[in-house]
Design an enzyme around this catalytic site. Structure first.
Site, PDB file in Angstrom:
ATOM      1  N   GLY A 287       0.778  -0.839   0.165  1.00 28.89           N
ATOM      2  CA  GLY A 287       0.124   0.112   0.513  1.00 28.89           C
ATOM      3  C   GLY A 287       1.180   0.970   0.204  1.00 28.89           C
ATOM      4  O   GLY A 287       1.235   1.919   0.700  1.00 28.89           O
TER       5      GLY A 287
ATOM      6  N   LYS B  50      -7.887   4.318  21.946  1.00 32.20           N
ATOM      7  CA  LYS B  50      -7.874   4.944  20.585  1.00 32.20           C
ATOM      8  C   LYS B  50      -8.805   5.180  19.982  1.00 32.20           C
ATOM      9  O   LYS B  50      -9.699   6.219  19.398  1.00 32.20           O
ATOM     10  CB  LYS B  50      -7.006   5.242  19.715  1.00 32.20           C
ATOM     11  CG  LYS B  50      -6.811   5.764  18.063  1.00 32.20           C
ATOM     12  CD  LYS B  50      -5.731   6.189  17.335  1.00 32.20           C
ATOM     13  CE  LYS B  50      -5.284   6.962  16.532  1.00 32.20           C
ATOM     14  NZ  LYS B  50      -4.876   5.691  15.484  1.00 32.20           N
TER      15      LYS B  50
ATOM     16  N   GLY C  70      -0.061   4.179  -0.227  1.00 29.26           N
ATOM     17  CA  GLY C  70      -0.470   5.815   0.597  1.00 29.26           C
ATOM     18  C   GLY C  70       0.364   6.572   1.308  1.00 29.26           C
ATOM     19  O   GLY C  70       1.535   6.295   1.263  1.00 29.26           O
TER      20      GLY C  70
ATOM     21  N   ASN D  48     -13.088  19.645  15.006  1.00 26.73           N
ATOM     22  CA  ASN D  48     -13.141  18.749  16.288  1.00 26.73           C
ATOM     23  C   ASN D  48     -13.741  20.387  17.629  1.00 26.73           C
ATOM     24  O   ASN D  48     -14.191  19.357  18.147  1.00 26.73           O
ATOM     25  CB  ASN D  48     -11.541  18.305  16.662  1.00 26.73           C
ATOM     26  CG  ASN D  48     -12.089  16.669  15.614  1.00 26.73           C
ATOM     27  OD1 ASN D  48     -12.312  17.304  15.114  1.00 26.73           O
ATOM     28  ND2 ASN D  48     -10.594  16.411  16.159  1.00 26.73           N
TER      29      ASN D  48
HETATM   30  N1  LIG Z   1      -2.883   8.932   6.882  1.00 23.50           N
HETATM   31  C1  LIG Z   1      -2.913   9.154   8.060  1.00 23.50           C
HETATM   32  O1  LIG Z   1      -2.461  10.053   8.818  1.00 23.50           O
HETATM   33  C2  LIG Z   1      -3.266   8.247   9.229  1.00 23.50           C
HETATM   34  C3  LIG Z   1      -2.944   7.743  10.640  1.00 23.50           C
HETATM   35  C4  LIG Z   1      -2.877   7.666  12.186  1.00 23.50           C
HETATM   36  C5  LIG Z   1      -3.598   6.044  11.104  1.00 23.50           C
HETATM   37  N2  LIG Z   1      -3.490   6.183   9.637  1.00 23.50           N
HETATM   38  C6  LIG Z   1      -4.563   4.609   9.427  1.00 23.50           C
HETATM   39  O2  LIG Z   1      -3.822   3.958   8.879  1.00 23.50           O
HETATM   40  C7  LIG Z   1      -4.191   3.305   7.612  1.00 23.50           C
HETATM   41  C8  LIG Z   1      -2.835   3.931   6.097  1.00 23.50           C
HETATM   42  O3  LIG Z   1      -4.007   4.590   6.039  1.00 23.50           O
HETATM   43  P1  LIG Z   1      -3.615   5.708   5.247  1.00 23.50           P
HETATM   44  O4  LIG Z   1      -4.037   7.072   5.146  1.00 23.50           O
HETATM   45  O5  LIG Z   1      -2.268   5.305   4.739  1.00 23.50           O
HETATM   46  O6  LIG Z   1      -4.240   5.114   3.203  1.00 23.50           O
HETATM   47  P2  LIG Z   1      -4.901   5.459   2.098  1.00 23.50           P
HETATM   48  O7  LIG Z   1      -3.754   6.788   1.859  1.00 23.50           O
HETATM   49  O8  LIG Z   1      -5.847   5.230   1.405  1.00 23.50           O
HETATM   50  O9  LIG Z   1      -3.796   4.203   1.612  1.00 23.50           O
HETATM   51  C9  LIG Z   1      -3.602   3.183   1.257  1.00 23.50           C
HETATM   52  C10 LIG Z   1      -3.174   2.557  -0.218  1.00 23.50           C
HETATM   53  O10 LIG Z   1      -3.714   0.803   0.295  1.00 23.50           O
HETATM   54  C11 LIG Z   1      -3.498   0.475  -1.584  1.00 23.50           C
HETATM   55  N3  LIG Z   1      -3.806  -0.429  -0.940  1.00 23.50           N
HETATM   56  C12 LIG Z   1      -5.386  -1.533  -0.968  1.00 23.50           C
HETATM   57  N4  LIG Z   1      -5.227  -2.112  -0.600  1.00 23.50           N
HETATM   58  C13 LIG Z   1      -4.216  -2.808  -1.437  1.00 23.50           C
HETATM   59  C14 LIG Z   1      -4.265  -4.096  -2.368  1.00 23.50           C
HETATM   60  N5  LIG Z   1      -4.981  -5.545  -2.319  1.00 23.50           N
HETATM   61  N6  LIG Z   1      -2.170  -4.144  -2.983  1.00 23.50           N
HETATM   62  C15 LIG Z   1      -2.003  -2.733  -2.706  1.00 23.50           C
HETATM   63  N7  LIG Z   1      -2.248  -1.974  -2.258  1.00 23.50           N
HETATM   64  C16 LIG Z   1      -3.563  -1.858  -1.959  1.00 23.50           C
HETATM   65  C17 LIG Z   1      -4.421   1.633  -1.393  1.00 23.50           C
HETATM   66  O11 LIG Z   1      -4.550   1.509  -2.672  1.00 23.50           O
HETATM   67  P3  LIG Z   1      -5.762   1.507  -4.063  1.00 23.50           P
HETATM   68  O12 LIG Z   1      -5.098   3.467  -4.504  1.00 23.50           O
HETATM   69  O13 LIG Z   1      -5.142   1.246  -5.528  1.00 23.50           O
HETATM   70  O14 LIG Z   1      -6.746   1.564  -3.034  1.00 23.50           O
HETATM   71  C18 LIG Z   1      -3.762   3.341  -1.372  1.00 23.50           C
HETATM   72  O15 LIG Z   1      -2.130   3.457  -1.796  1.00 23.50           O
HETATM   73  C19 LIG Z   1      -5.806   3.591   8.104  1.00 23.50           C
HETATM   74  O16 LIG Z   1      -6.377   2.623   8.600  1.00 23.50           O
HETATM   75  C20 LIG Z   1      -5.541   4.883   8.538  1.00 23.50           C
HETATM   76  O17 LIG Z   1      -6.913   5.108   9.280  1.00 23.50           O
HETATM   77  C21 LIG Z   1      -3.550   6.929   8.921  1.00 23.50           C
END
Ligand SMILES: NC(=O)c1ccc[n+]([C@@H]2O[C@H](COP(=O)([O-])OP(=O)(O)OC[C@H]3O[C@@H](n4cnc5c(N)ncnc54)[C@H](OP(=O)(O)O)[C@@H]3O)[C@@H](O)[C@H]2O)c1
Length: 307
Positions: free
Chosen positions: A7, A186, A9, A204
């Site tokens: 992933g 959390k 992201g 918030n």
């Molecule tokens: N961002 C933050 O600041 C933050 C902070 C704390 C916690 N979190 C938590 O961390 C987790 C990830 O968050 P994020 O913000 O990083 O999410 P994100 O930006 O949506 O990234 C997720 C990535 O995973 C990819 N993905 C999903 N299924 C896949 C697969 N089978 N094979 C390959 N890639 C795959 C997605 O690709 P596609 O685009 O192709 O779907 C996307 O690029 C979440 O649960 C979120 O709540 C995030």
């Protein structure tokens, strides 16, 4: 230790860039060959740091179907994608592998540990923030802290090499012997803030206008945590929720942002999980259930999945 990051992201790119900056051996696992082609047209994984400096790391990418065994996997997808994603690489994991689960909320981590009883699953509870400026490029949005711990702590001692590599990569973390306490706390704080900001479409800090509902939610969530055997996480929950609201008053929660940006939310792993636990434990949480239903209606009205 060799790393695979599934992933690319917001968080996946943040971790990948920091680990690669320290010359760790990192591989990305991307969704399909189209994603690999798009990635190959970039200068690599980009990270803009807190000082607004951007750097690029040409980390190699592969598909889940690659045959290379996985030593340390960072699962960096959303909670609703986690089980499908891990099943694509399950054959590459062994009893010597470590899987780090970055998912928010609760439920997906336990489901994965059940799918992979022989594999060491480490859950993370993080207050770090990152967002994607463009594909494969993350912006570090907020310094925070990450607690990590085993889902089966009785089977393992702390993974010193893994912790040392993360610390060297400037990942601000602590090892916890009871990660469930952090995950439950959390979860409760998320349940009291994020859905409220989504249904009331507010930042918030504006939750002070709904103080009575927040306080009722906190009392119910405290009862739920105690019934679930999480008394330490339940302590001073109301004060903790108000402290987070005050500290993040200007922020728009991730759930509200998902709604405003027409993205699927992680509702099933936040209020959905809490309501299911409440039902299973025969706990009286009417405000929580009403909020979950209201959130589902808000999501459906916006044309988004309600699960
Ligand atoms: N961002 C933050 O600041 C933050 C902070 C704390 C916690 N979190 C938590 O961390 C987790 C990830 O968050 P994020 O913000 O990083 O999410 P994100 O930006 O949506 O990234 C997720 C990535 O995973 C990819 N993905 C999903 N299924 C896949 C697969 N089978 N094979 C390959 N890639 C795959 C997605 O690709 P596609 O685009 O192709 O779907 C996307 O690029 C979440 O649960 C979120 O709540 C995030």
């Amino acid at each position: 230790m060799d790393w695979h990051i599934l992933g690319a992201g917001s968080l996946g790119c943040l971790w990948a860039a920091r680990l690669a900056a320290q010359k760790n051996n990192v591989q990305l696992i991307l969704r399909d060959s189209a994603a690999i082609t798009r990635y190959q047209q970039t200068p690599g994984i980009g990270l803009t740091d807190a000082q607004q400096h951007s750097r690029y790391y040409p980390i190699p990418a592969q598909l889940a179907s690659d045959s290379q065994p996985i030593q340390c996997l960072l699962l960096a997808c959303k909670a609703y994608d986690a089980q499908a994603a891990i099943s694509q690489v399950a054959a590459r994991l062994s009893g010597n592998s470590i899987v780090i689960l970055l998912q928010n909320g609760l439920g997906s981590q336990q489901a994965i540990q059940q799918m992979l009883p022989e594999v060491r699953c480490i859950a993370a509870s993080s207050t770090e923030g990152a967002y994607q400026q463009q594909p494969f490029h993350s912006v570090f949005a907020g310094a925070g802290h990450t607690f990590l711990g085993d889902l089966q702590p009785q089977l393992h001692s702390p993974p010193d090499q893994f912790i040392a590599q993360c610390s060297a990569a400037q990942i601000n973390l602590s090892w916890s012997a009871d990660i469930n306490e952090y995950l439950w706390r959390k979860l409760a704080i998320n349940c009291a803030i994020n859905p409220m900001t989504a249904v009331h479409n507010c930042r918030n800090g504006e939750l002070t206008q709904h103080a009575e509902q927040v306080n009722r939610l906190c009392a119910e969530l405290q009862l739920l945590l105690e019934r679930a055997g999480q008394s330490a996480a339940a302590q001073n929950l109301t004060q903790q929720v108000w402290a987070v609201i005050e500290k993040t008053a200007a922020n728009s929660s991730s759930m509200r942002q998902d709604l405003l940006n027409q993205r699927r939310s992680e509702i099933s792993y936040i209020t959905g999980f809490a309501c299911a636990q409440s039902n299973a434990l025969e706990c009286s949480t009417p405000t929580l259930h009403a909020l979950h239903a209201q959130l589902q209606q808000t999501l459906l009205a916006a044309g988004l999945p309600a699960h």
